[in-house]
Scaffold this motif. Structure first.
Motif, PDB file in Angstrom:
ATOM      1  N   GLU A  45       0.863  -1.188   0.000  1.00  0.00           N
ATOM      2  CA  GLU A  45       0.000   0.000   0.000  1.00  0.00           C
ATOM      3  C   GLU A  45       0.889   1.223   0.000  1.00  0.00           C
ATOM      4  O   GLU A  45       1.756   1.351   0.876  1.00  0.00           O
ATOM      5  N   GLY A  46       0.681   2.101  -0.962  1.00  0.00           N
ATOM      6  CA  GLY A  46       1.466   3.335  -1.018  1.00  0.00           C
ATOM      7  C   GLY A  46       2.943   3.015  -1.107  1.00  0.00           C
ATOM      8  O   GLY A  46       3.366   2.233  -1.953  1.00  0.00           O
ATOM      9  N   ASN A  47       3.741   3.607  -0.220  1.00  0.00           N
ATOM     10  CA  ASN A  47       5.195   3.406  -0.258  1.00  0.00           C
ATOM     11  C   ASN A  47       5.661   2.293   0.679  1.00  0.00           C
ATOM     12  O   ASN A  47       6.832   2.233   1.049  1.00  0.00           O
ATOM     13  N   ARG A  48       4.718   1.419   1.077  1.00  0.00           N
ATOM     14  CA  ARG A  48       5.058   0.350   2.010  1.00  0.00           C
ATOM     15  C   ARG A  48       4.743  -1.028   1.410  1.00  0.00           C
ATOM     16  O   ARG A  48       3.720  -1.208   0.774  1.00  0.00           O
ATOM     17  N   VAL A  49       5.626  -1.967   1.633  1.00  0.00           N
ATOM     18  CA  VAL A  49       5.334  -3.371   1.321  1.00  0.00           C
ATOM     19  C   VAL A  49       5.625  -4.159   2.582  1.00  0.00           C
ATOM     20  O   VAL A  49       6.678  -3.975   3.208  1.00  0.00           O
ATOM     21  N   VAL A  50       4.699  -5.017   2.983  1.00  0.00           N
ATOM     22  CA  VAL A  50       4.942  -5.837   4.167  1.00  0.00           C
ATOM     23  C   VAL A  50       4.974  -7.310   3.746  1.00  0.00           C
ATOM     24  O   VAL A  50       4.192  -7.737   2.894  1.00  0.00           O
ATOM     25  N   ILE A  51       5.922  -8.026   4.303  1.00  0.00           N
ATOM     26  CA  ILE A  51       5.985  -9.479   4.085  1.00  0.00           C
ATOM     27  C   ILE A  51       6.004 -10.197   5.429  1.00  0.00           C
ATOM     28  O   ILE A  51       6.561  -9.717   6.408  1.00  0.00           O
ATOM     29  N   THR A  52       5.353 -11.372   5.455  1.00  0.00           N
ATOM     30  CA  THR A  52       5.601 -12.330   6.527  1.00  0.00           C
ATOM     31  C   THR A  52       6.415 -13.441   5.881  1.00  0.00           C
ATOM     32  O   THR A  52       6.242 -13.727   4.698  1.00  0.00           O
ATOM     33  N   TRP A  53       7.307 -14.060   6.645  1.00  0.00           N
ATOM     34  CA  TRP A  53       8.260 -14.978   6.023  1.00  0.00           C
ATOM     35  C   TRP A  53       8.706 -16.087   6.968  1.00  0.00           C
ATOM     36  O   TRP A  53       8.620 -15.977   8.185  1.00  0.00           O
ATOM     37  N   ASN A  54       9.154 -17.164   6.336  1.00  0.00           N
ATOM     38  CA  ASN A  54       9.865 -18.227   7.029  1.00  0.00           C
ATOM     39  C   ASN A  54      11.289 -18.245   6.494  1.00  0.00           C
ATOM     40  O   ASN A  54      11.531 -17.880   5.344  1.00  0.00           O
ATOM     41  N   TRP A  55      12.218 -18.673   7.334  1.00  0.00           N
ATOM     42  CA  TRP A  55      13.638 -18.645   7.001  1.00  0.00           C
ATOM     43  C   TRP A  55      14.241 -19.961   7.454  1.00  0.00           C
ATOM     44  O   TRP A  55      13.886 -20.484   8.509  1.00  0.00           O
ATOM     45  N   VAL A  56      15.110 -20.501   6.631  1.00  0.00           N
ATOM     46  CA  VAL A  56      15.794 -21.735   7.031  1.00  0.00           C
ATOM     47  C   VAL A  56      17.256 -21.628   6.602  1.00  0.00           C
ATOM     48  O   VAL A  56      17.560 -21.040   5.548  1.00  0.00           O
ATOM     49  N   ALA A  57      18.156 -22.142   7.440  1.00  0.00           N
ATOM     50  CA  ALA A  57      19.592 -22.029   7.164  1.00  0.00           C
ATOM     51  C   ALA A  57      20.351 -23.085   7.944  1.00  0.00           C
ATOM     52  O   ALA A  57      19.868 -23.580   8.966  1.00  0.00           O
ATOM     53  N   THR A  58      21.520 -23.427   7.458  1.00  0.00           N
ATOM     54  CA  THR A  58      22.407 -24.323   8.191  1.00  0.00           C
ATOM     55  C   THR A  58      23.398 -23.474   8.989  1.00  0.00           C
ATOM     56  O   THR A  58      23.978 -22.522   8.445  1.00  0.00           O
ATOM     57  N   HIS A  59      23.558 -23.805  10.252  1.00  0.00           N
ATOM     58  CA  HIS A  59      24.439 -23.043  11.150  1.00  0.00           C
ATOM     59  C   HIS A  59      25.897 -23.450  10.896  1.00  0.00           C
ATOM     60  O   HIS A  59      26.458 -24.282  11.598  1.00  0.00           O
ATOM     61  N   LYS A  60      26.494 -22.809   9.882  1.00  0.00           N
ATOM     62  CA  LYS A  60      27.830 -23.218   9.404  1.00  0.00           C
ATOM     63  C   LYS A  60      28.987 -22.379   9.922  1.00  0.00           C
ATOM     64  O   LYS A  60      30.148 -22.747   9.750  1.00  0.00           O
ATOM     65  N   GLY A  61      28.665 -21.197  10.480  1.00  0.00           N
ATOM     66  CA  GLY A  61      29.743 -20.334  10.987  1.00  0.00           C
ATOM     67  C   GLY A  61      29.508 -20.004  12.453  1.00  0.00           C
ATOM     68  O   GLY A  61      28.376 -20.092  12.946  1.00  0.00           O
ATOM     69  N   ASP A  62      30.579 -19.625  13.159  1.00  0.00           N
ATOM     70  CA  ASP A  62      30.457 -19.331  14.590  1.00  0.00           C
ATOM     71  C   ASP A  62      29.709 -18.020  14.836  1.00  0.00           C
ATOM     72  O   ASP A  62      29.857 -17.040  14.099  1.00  0.00           O
ATOM     73  N   ILE A  63      28.910 -18.029  15.897  1.00  0.00           N
ATOM     74  CA  ILE A  63      28.274 -16.818  16.425  1.00  0.00           C
ATOM     75  C   ILE A  63      28.770 -16.731  17.867  1.00  0.00           C
ATOM     76  O   ILE A  63      28.945 -17.776  18.508  1.00  0.00           O
ATOM     77  N   PRO A  64      28.997 -15.512  18.403  1.00  0.00           N
ATOM     78  CA  PRO A  64      29.474 -15.429  19.793  1.00  0.00           C
ATOM     79  C   PRO A  64      28.578 -16.261  20.728  1.00  0.00           C
ATOM     80  O   PRO A  64      27.367 -16.039  20.782  1.00  0.00           O
ATOM     81  N   GLY A  65      29.171 -17.223  21.411  1.00  0.00           N
ATOM     82  CA  GLY A  65      28.411 -18.082  22.324  1.00  0.00           C
ATOM     83  C   GLY A  65      27.850 -19.337  21.665  1.00  0.00           C
ATOM     84  O   GLY A  65      27.412 -20.257  22.348  1.00  0.00           O
ATOM     85  N   PHE A  66      27.835 -19.334  20.328  1.00  0.00           N
ATOM     86  CA  PHE A  66      27.249 -20.475  19.607  1.00  0.00           C
ATOM     87  C   PHE A  66      28.141 -20.911  18.454  1.00  0.00           C
ATOM     88  O   PHE A  66      27.941 -20.492  17.313  1.00  0.00           O
ATOM     89  N   PRO A  67      29.151 -21.746  18.734  1.00  0.00           N
ATOM     90  CA  PRO A  67      30.005 -22.239  17.635  1.00  0.00           C
ATOM     91  C   PRO A  67      29.179 -23.037  16.619  1.00  0.00           C
ATOM     92  O   PRO A  67      28.135 -23.597  16.971  1.00  0.00           O
ATOM     93  N   ALA A  68      29.669 -23.055  15.380  1.00  0.00           N
ATOM     94  CA  ALA A  68      28.949 -23.731  14.283  1.00  0.00           C
ATOM     95  C   ALA A  68      28.647 -25.183  14.642  1.00  0.00           C
ATOM     96  O   ALA A  68      29.488 -25.880  15.208  1.00  0.00           O
ATOM     97  N   THR A  69      27.440 -25.628  14.303  1.00  0.00           N
ATOM     98  CA  THR A  69      27.034 -27.010  14.616  1.00  0.00           C
ATOM     99  C   THR A  69      26.659 -27.797  13.367  1.00  0.00           C
ATOM    100  O   THR A  69      26.500 -29.017  13.432  1.00  0.00           O
ATOM    101  N   GLY A  70      26.458 -27.124  12.242  1.00  0.00           N
ATOM    102  CA  GLY A  70      25.988 -27.807  11.044  1.00  0.00           C
ATOM    103  C   GLY A  70      24.505 -28.173  11.101  1.00  0.00           C
ATOM    104  O   GLY A  70      23.997 -28.836  10.198  1.00  0.00           O
TER     105      GLY A  70
END
Lengths: 165, 165
Positions: free
Chosen positions: A99-124
């Protein structure tokens, strides 16, 4: 000058219906292509085609760039850093409304945890997330967003993955 | 019979533009009134005016009724239980977009934590939350929703409140 006046007339003439419809379709199409190229495929440099010179993150709890104004290099850095632990990440759009200058999406996301995050090393392990985002558009470029993600769900999966590793 | 046919013709005739515009405004107005009466003011019985006989929670991570189909008494029970710890709760709508049978809102929520939640006894502290919800509408009644809330943000505030109590 003449072009400027023409544009104004097009914008304020309520009879110019097809033009409004086309703009609406364009904004949805623009967002679908942007998500696909930049966030799913990881073509960070394609941000040039989609992102305005100043991009504002109005609301995005948990995002390191929440409340920040980013320039184009800053936006690209955000994509790179966000994608690094999840290089095969994929957003699939559930609903899209415009509507107008706005677009809204709802979404699902899926990914493999391949790289380290602080506190959460990669697990695959595979991680799933869902969210909703309002994108703001001016002159064919995204100027910012307002976003909510189910980050508690993500942390629960990350913790479980690390505990099992 | 005659009324039924008239309704069908109105719905499929693309030239009937004003009618489509009116429906769109109506769906937004309906949602604003529903949030205000039922969820903000706590007029649980007013759900009769707004909620379809079967209401489906398509997606609402963290909500005890996630993925459930509720009848009207079930919906009212959900409102009562959800509002009990936060009787002065107030949703304020940030953005509202409508298309077809869908209305989406982004919102901020504020409430005083006045009643016990398992693990989080009442603290009297103010809690803030944000979220986004797609509502589905058929024949002037809400038939379900898809929702994301920042529940991690809420838990962080609840934990802090209990730790300080």
């Amino acid at each position: 000058m003449w072009l400027g006046i023409t544009k104004t007339v097009r914008a304020i003439n309520p009879a110019n219906h097809l033009s409004a419809m086309e703009t609406k379709l364009d904004n949805k199409e623009l967002l679908i292509r942007f998500i696909d190229e930049v966030w799913n495929a990881g073509s960070v440099e394609a941000s040039d085609k989609y992102i305005a010179p100043t991009y504002t993150i109005h609301h995005d709890p948990g995002d390191p760039w929440d409340k920040k104004e980013l320039d184009l290099p800053g936006y690209k850095e955000r994509v790179r850093v966000s994608r690094a632990p999840f290089p095969d990440q994929r957003f699939s759009i559930e609903e899209i409304l415009s509507e107008g200058n706005r677009v809204v999406i709802t979404w699902n996301w899926v990914a493999t945890h391949k790289g380290d995050i602080p506190g959460f090393p990669a697990t695959g392990k595979q991680i799933r997330m869902s969210g909703a985002t309002v994108y703001y558009i001016e002159e064919g470029r995204f100027t910012g967003h307002w976003q909510i993600t189910d980050r508690l769900g993500v942390y629960a999966q990350l913790r479980q993955g690390v505990a099992q590793a």
